[in-house]
Design a protein around this motif. Structure first.
Motif, PDB file in Angstrom:
ATOM      1  N   LYS A  86     -48.601 -45.672  64.712  1.00 13.06           N
ATOM      2  CA  LYS A  86     -48.107 -45.847  63.352  1.00 13.06           C
ATOM      3  C   LYS A  86     -49.249 -45.742  62.352  1.00 13.06           C
ATOM      4  O   LYS A  86     -49.128 -45.100  61.309  1.00 13.06           O
ATOM      5  CB  LYS A  86     -47.437 -47.215  63.226  1.00 13.06           C
ATOM      6  CG  LYS A  86     -46.243 -47.210  62.293  1.00 13.06           C
ATOM      7  CD  LYS A  86     -45.508 -48.536  62.404  1.00 13.06           C
ATOM      8  CE  LYS A  86     -44.721 -48.802  61.133  1.00 13.06           C
ATOM      9  NZ  LYS A  86     -44.270 -50.204  61.067  1.00 13.06           N
ATOM     10  N   ALA A  87     -50.348 -46.365  62.700  1.00 14.70           N
ATOM     11  CA  ALA A  87     -51.493 -46.350  61.798  1.00 14.70           C
ATOM     12  C   ALA A  87     -52.049 -44.938  61.659  1.00 14.70           C
ATOM     13  O   ALA A  87     -52.383 -44.488  60.564  1.00 14.70           O
ATOM     14  CB  ALA A  87     -52.569 -47.295  62.310  1.00 14.70           C
ATOM     15  N   LEU A  88     -52.137 -44.215  62.780  1.00 17.52           N
ATOM     16  CA  LEU A  88     -52.778 -42.905  62.753  1.00 17.52           C
ATOM     17  C   LEU A  88     -51.890 -41.825  62.177  1.00 17.52           C
ATOM     18  O   LEU A  88     -52.339 -40.959  61.442  1.00 17.52           O
ATOM     19  CB  LEU A  88     -53.193 -42.498  64.170  1.00 17.52           C
ATOM     20  CG  LEU A  88     -54.286 -43.352  64.789  1.00 17.52           C
ATOM     21  CD1 LEU A  88     -54.668 -42.789  66.143  1.00 17.52           C
ATOM     22  CD2 LEU A  88     -55.496 -43.382  63.882  1.00 17.52           C
ATOM     23  N   PHE A  89     -50.619 -41.862  62.526  1.00 21.48           N
ATOM     24  CA  PHE A  89     -49.770 -40.738  62.147  1.00 21.48           C
ATOM     25  C   PHE A  89     -48.754 -41.094  61.073  1.00 21.48           C
ATOM     26  O   PHE A  89     -48.128 -40.233  60.500  1.00 21.48           O
ATOM     27  CB  PHE A  89     -49.048 -40.193  63.377  1.00 21.48           C
ATOM     28  CG  PHE A  89     -49.993 -39.647  64.401  1.00 21.48           C
ATOM     29  CD1 PHE A  89     -50.601 -38.423  64.193  1.00 21.48           C
ATOM     30  CD2 PHE A  89     -50.300 -40.367  65.533  1.00 21.48           C
ATOM     31  CE1 PHE A  89     -51.495 -37.910  65.117  1.00 21.48           C
ATOM     32  CE2 PHE A  89     -51.188 -39.863  66.469  1.00 21.48           C
ATOM     33  CZ  PHE A  89     -51.787 -38.634  66.257  1.00 21.48           C
ATOM     34  N   GLY A  90     -48.576 -42.373  60.845  1.00 20.26           N
ATOM     35  CA  GLY A  90     -47.567 -42.752  59.875  1.00 20.26           C
ATOM     36  C   GLY A  90     -48.190 -43.138  58.553  1.00 20.26           C
ATOM     37  O   GLY A  90     -47.964 -42.526  57.530  1.00 20.26           O
ATOM     38  N   LEU A  92     -56.006 -50.252  55.696  1.00 19.82           N
ATOM     39  CA  LEU A  92     -56.177 -51.247  56.741  1.00 19.82           C
ATOM     40  C   LEU A  92     -57.496 -51.999  56.596  1.00 19.82           C
ATOM     41  O   LEU A  92     -58.488 -51.436  56.157  1.00 19.82           O
ATOM     42  CB  LEU A  92     -56.150 -50.578  58.116  1.00 19.82           C
ATOM     43  CG  LEU A  92     -54.838 -49.906  58.520  1.00 19.82           C
ATOM     44  CD1 LEU A  92     -55.011 -49.198  59.843  1.00 19.82           C
ATOM     45  CD2 LEU A  92     -53.706 -50.905  58.587  1.00 19.82           C
ATOM     46  N   SER A  93     -57.467 -53.240  56.999  1.00 20.50           N
ATOM     47  CA  SER A  93     -58.703 -54.018  56.998  1.00 20.50           C
ATOM     48  C   SER A  93     -59.473 -53.687  58.265  1.00 20.50           C
ATOM     49  O   SER A  93     -58.940 -53.109  59.201  1.00 20.50           O
ATOM     50  CB  SER A  93     -58.375 -55.511  56.994  1.00 20.50           C
ATOM     51  OG  SER A  93     -57.876 -55.882  58.255  1.00 20.50           O
ATOM     52  N   ALA A  94     -60.736 -54.084  58.266  1.00 17.14           N
ATOM     53  CA  ALA A  94     -61.557 -53.801  59.441  1.00 17.14           C
ATOM     54  C   ALA A  94     -60.981 -54.458  60.683  1.00 17.14           C
ATOM     55  O   ALA A  94     -61.003 -53.886  61.768  1.00 17.14           O
ATOM     56  CB  ALA A  94     -62.990 -54.267  59.207  1.00 17.14           C
ATOM     57  N   ASP A  95     -60.448 -55.658  60.516  1.00 16.18           N
ATOM     58  CA  ASP A  95     -59.873 -56.348  61.668  1.00 16.18           C
ATOM     59  C   ASP A  95     -58.679 -55.590  62.221  1.00 16.18           C
ATOM     60  O   ASP A  95     -58.517 -55.441  63.427  1.00 16.18           O
ATOM     61  CB  ASP A  95     -59.441 -57.766  61.275  1.00 16.18           C
ATOM     62  CG  ASP A  95     -60.641 -58.700  61.190  1.00 16.18           C
ATOM     63  OD1 ASP A  95     -61.646 -58.409  61.882  1.00 16.18           O
ATOM     64  OD2 ASP A  95     -60.570 -59.682  60.433  1.00 16.18           O
ATOM     65  N   GLU A  96     -57.851 -55.126  61.303  1.00 12.77           N
ATOM     66  CA  GLU A  96     -56.687 -54.360  61.746  1.00 12.77           C
ATOM     67  C   GLU A  96     -57.113 -53.092  62.462  1.00 12.77           C
ATOM     68  O   GLU A  96     -56.532 -52.698  63.466  1.00 12.77           O
ATOM     69  CB  GLU A  96     -55.806 -54.011  60.537  1.00 12.77           C
ATOM     70  CG  GLU A  96     -54.978 -55.180  60.056  1.00 12.77           C
ATOM     71  CD  GLU A  96     -54.272 -54.880  58.735  1.00 12.77           C
ATOM     72  OE1 GLU A  96     -53.106 -55.222  58.621  1.00 12.77           O
ATOM     73  OE2 GLU A  96     -54.911 -54.301  57.826  1.00 12.77           O
ATOM     74  N   ILE A  97     -58.146 -52.489  61.923  1.00 18.15           N
ATOM     75  CA  ILE A  97     -58.630 -51.258  62.544  1.00 18.15           C
ATOM     76  C   ILE A  97     -59.161 -51.539  63.942  1.00 18.15           C
ATOM     77  O   ILE A  97     -58.853 -50.829  64.896  1.00 18.15           O
ATOM     78  CB  ILE A  97     -59.712 -50.606  61.662  1.00 18.15           C
ATOM     79  CG1 ILE A  97     -59.031 -49.949  60.467  1.00 18.15           C
ATOM     80  CG2 ILE A  97     -60.504 -49.578  62.463  1.00 18.15           C
ATOM     81  CD1 ILE A  97     -59.969 -49.316  59.491  1.00 18.15           C
ATOM     82  N   ALA A  98     -59.933 -52.608  64.045  1.00 20.61           N
ATOM     83  CA  ALA A  98     -60.479 -52.959  65.362  1.00 20.61           C
ATOM     84  C   ALA A  98     -59.353 -53.152  66.358  1.00 20.61           C
ATOM     85  O   ALA A  98     -59.438 -52.746  67.514  1.00 20.61           O
ATOM     86  CB  ALA A  98     -61.326 -54.225  65.250  1.00 20.61           C
ATOM     87  N   ASP A  99     -58.307 -53.757  65.880  1.00 17.74           N
ATOM     88  CA  ASP A  99     -57.159 -54.038  66.720  1.00 17.74           C
ATOM     89  C   ASP A  99     -56.449 -52.757  67.134  1.00 17.74           C
ATOM     90  O   ASP A  99     -56.237 -52.487  68.307  1.00 17.74           O
ATOM     91  CB  ASP A  99     -56.210 -54.963  65.939  1.00 17.74           C
ATOM     92  CG  ASP A  99     -55.097 -55.462  66.841  1.00 17.74           C
ATOM     93  OD1 ASP A  99     -55.387 -55.711  68.026  1.00 17.74           O
ATOM     94  OD2 ASP A  99     -53.975 -55.586  66.362  1.00 17.74           O
ATOM     95  N   ALA A 147     -68.747 -47.058  55.406  1.00 18.45           N
ATOM     96  CA  ALA A 147     -68.154 -47.778  56.528  1.00 18.45           C
ATOM     97  C   ALA A 147     -67.117 -48.763  56.014  1.00 18.45           C
ATOM     98  O   ALA A 147     -67.301 -49.400  54.975  1.00 18.45           O
ATOM     99  CB  ALA A 147     -69.232 -48.513  57.311  1.00 18.45           C
ATOM    100  N   ILE A 148     -66.029 -48.865  56.726  1.00 24.60           N
ATOM    101  CA  ILE A 148     -64.964 -49.771  56.329  1.00 24.60           C
ATOM    102  C   ILE A 148     -65.443 -51.203  56.513  1.00 24.60           C
ATOM    103  O   ILE A 148     -65.748 -51.624  57.624  1.00 24.60           O
ATOM    104  CB  ILE A 148     -63.696 -49.509  57.168  1.00 24.60           C
ATOM    105  CG1 ILE A 148     -63.234 -48.069  56.921  1.00 24.60           C
ATOM    106  CG2 ILE A 148     -62.603 -50.499  56.819  1.00 24.60           C
ATOM    107  CD1 ILE A 148     -62.297 -47.538  57.961  1.00 24.60           C
ATOM    108  N   GLU A 149     -65.513 -51.917  55.411  1.00 28.06           N
ATOM    109  CA  GLU A 149     -66.061 -53.272  55.402  1.00 28.06           C
ATOM    110  C   GLU A 149     -67.411 -53.334  56.105  1.00 28.06           C
ATOM    111  O   GLU A 149     -67.784 -54.335  56.699  1.00 28.06           O
ATOM    112  CB  GLU A 149     -65.081 -54.268  56.053  1.00 28.06           C
ATOM    113  CG  GLU A 149     -63.823 -54.456  55.212  1.00 28.06           C
ATOM    114  CD  GLU A 149     -62.858 -55.456  55.834  1.00 28.06           C
ATOM    115  OE1 GLU A 149     -63.331 -56.340  56.591  1.00 28.06           O
ATOM    116  OE2 GLU A 149     -61.660 -55.378  55.558  1.00 28.06           O
ATOM    117  N   GLY A 150     -68.105 -52.229  56.015  1.00 26.08           N
ATOM    118  CA  GLY A 150     -69.441 -52.192  56.605  1.00 26.08           C
ATOM    119  C   GLY A 150     -69.456 -52.227  58.114  1.00 26.08           C
ATOM    120  O   GLY A 150     -70.508 -52.371  58.732  1.00 26.08           O
TER     121      GLY A 150
END
Length: 426
Positions: A321-325, A331-338, A404-407
């Motif tokens: 969903k994040a990549l294609f939707g 997104l926050s860095a945490d969400e991205i990490a997830d 960098a996203i949130e460094g």
RNA sequence: GGUGGGGUACCGAAGCGGUCAAACGGGGCAGACUGUAAAUCUGUUGGCAUAGCCUUCGGAGGUUCGAAUCCUCCCCCCACCA
């Protein structure tokens, strides 16, 4: 008894069957086996058809056996020699067998009282039998004349270029012996396999009859290909494995999402347990509103859930969903990490981005997204490279810590589907 | 063993002294169009470097200002013959 053959037939999983199987399977719960080659730590998508074959068998009330070819696997590697190495190989085979069992547990029920699935390793009987015993007890039942009459063998003998080695020629004996042992030990009366296994299966049936006077049966399924003629089960990154350490749930899910329309319905029949009506509905949707790709979604969802569980599926869907939707920038860095826990990643020392920053070319190279500097340059010039979802405009573009996203993260992308996450460390 | 034909980049296949990093097709990788599909179209496809350099045409030598292309030897494949 549920009619197993009808189920196979409805799913196009039935290629051929020996006489009387249908009745045999309807009369009583039977024991059915399929062989798996333990050449690797993990099974891959090619094994999914046989696995589903066993799944249907168990659901119909029969007892499925997965036979791991630990012994025949040893034969397959002629370069092995000396006791030391053999021992190692045996351990490895046992290890692989264990791994295969744990993967099968996602599909088959090993706990149910009535007809629990079993895993057997043919090393248990092939490992100890002596050559003399084997030739005396088993070999004498095989007519070379008949073996040579088999089409698969004839073809190889006619073809003087490739020919056929003695090992390969006698492989049928080993596989037949497996059937015999399973018949004796587990009361197994049915062997299934790919259509290319037909000859070996019928030979095994003969052996059971000769040595035990018993009646055994064989069923084959078609070999799966895809509509474009490419190999089934290969993605752009290579084999699709069942082991999440080798193919992440995300990649696994993506493989199914990307199945072409021409294959989607067939795969639904092969690899899901959806019933006829549901599949018909999805087939219909594929024609009427193809852009929704309902069939691919259902396929990906069903198969991923079965193998990787609800959590694995959820992670795959989240990342998808994040990549294609949606928009990654939100997104926050945490969400991205997830989300990207599942996507290939690497680490980079923050200092490397200091000063003039770092060339995108170098990032591509270090992340493995490009195979050489020239390749990286070409990809950028072709407009196929993105950093944090923004297309890289030139080969001399650099990236610094500010981007960098949130460094913490840089998200590289090459083409539409290949992502790589770079985590910055102190 | 004899005679003839071959071994070229990921694969198939041209090239047969300079203009050859090597035609063309397939495959791969990107781009466009779409639906994260197929088909189609476009670009690209040895490495490094801002028009230069380095490593490639079975292997080793040699001829030449210059070789994938000519010569010698060797290895391997194929066809026909024995």
């Amino acid at each position: 008894m549920k009619n197993l053959l009808d189920e196979y037939r409805a799913r196009d999983l039935l290629q051929d069957a020996t006489e009387g199987v249908a009745e045999h399977l309807l009369e009583a719960p039977r024991t059915i086996y399929i062989g798996f080659d333990p050449t690797a730590r993990s099974l891959h998508l090619g094994s999914l058809v046989p696995i589903m074959g066993l799944v249907h068998a168990q659901r119909a009330g029969h007892t499925p056996i997965a036979l791991v070819g630990g012994g025949t696997g040893l034969i397959g590697d002629p370069s092995g020699k000396a006791a030391e190495r053999q021992l190692l190989t045996k351990e490895l085979a046992a290890e692989n067998a264990e791994g295969i069992r744990s993967q099968l547990e996602h599909f088959l029920d090993f706990e149910v009282k009535s007809n629990p699935a079993l895993v057997r390793n043919n090393l248990d009987w092939l490992g100890d039998i002596t050559l003399v015993d084997f030739l005396r007890d088993v070999g004498k039942h095989f007519s070379v004349n008949q073996m040579m009459a088999k089409e698969s063998v004839k073809r190889r003998i006619r073809d003087e270029e490739s020919g056929i080695s003695f090992t390969e020629f006698s492989y049928a004996l080993l596989q037949s012996y497996d059937f015999l042992e399973l018949y004796r030990r587990e009361g197994c009366t049915v062997q299934m396999g790919g259509s290319d296994q037909w000859g070996n299966i019928t030979t095994g049936i003969d052996l059971v009859r000769r040595m035990e006077g018993g009646r055994a049966f064989g069923v084959t399924y078609p070999l799966v290909t895809n509509a474009s003629g490419a190999k089934f089960g290969k993605s752009e990154t290579g084999n699709v494995w069942l082991d999440p350490a080798l193919t992440s749930p995300f990649r696994f899910y993506q493989y199914w999402i990307n199945v072409e329309d021409a294959d989607a319905v067939r795969y639904l029949k092969f690899f899901t347990l959806l019933d006829r009506d549901e599949i018909a509905e999805l087939a219909d949707a594929l024609v009427k509103e193809p852009h929704r790709r309902a069939a691919q979604r259902a396929l990906a969802e069903d198969v991923t859930r079965r193998l990787h569980g609800q959590a694995g599926l959820a992670a795959a869907e989240r990342a998808t969903k994040a990549l294609f939707g949606g928009d990654i920038e939100g997104l926050s860095a945490d969400e991205i990490a997830d989300v990207f826990a599942d996507v290939p990643s690497s680490e980079l020392v923050r200092e490397d981005l200091q000063g003039g920053g770092k060339l995108v070319i170098d990032l591509l190279l270090e992340s493995g997204l490009a195979s050489s500097r020239g390749d990286a340059r070409r990809s950028i010039e072709g407009g196929g490279v993105y950093v944090n979802s923004v297309r890289v405009q030139g080969i001399d573009v650099t990236v610094s810590t500010e981007e960098a996203i949130e460094g913490r993260f840089l998200l590289l992308r090459k083409g539409k589907k290949r992502y790589h996450l770079v985590a910055l460390t102190a």
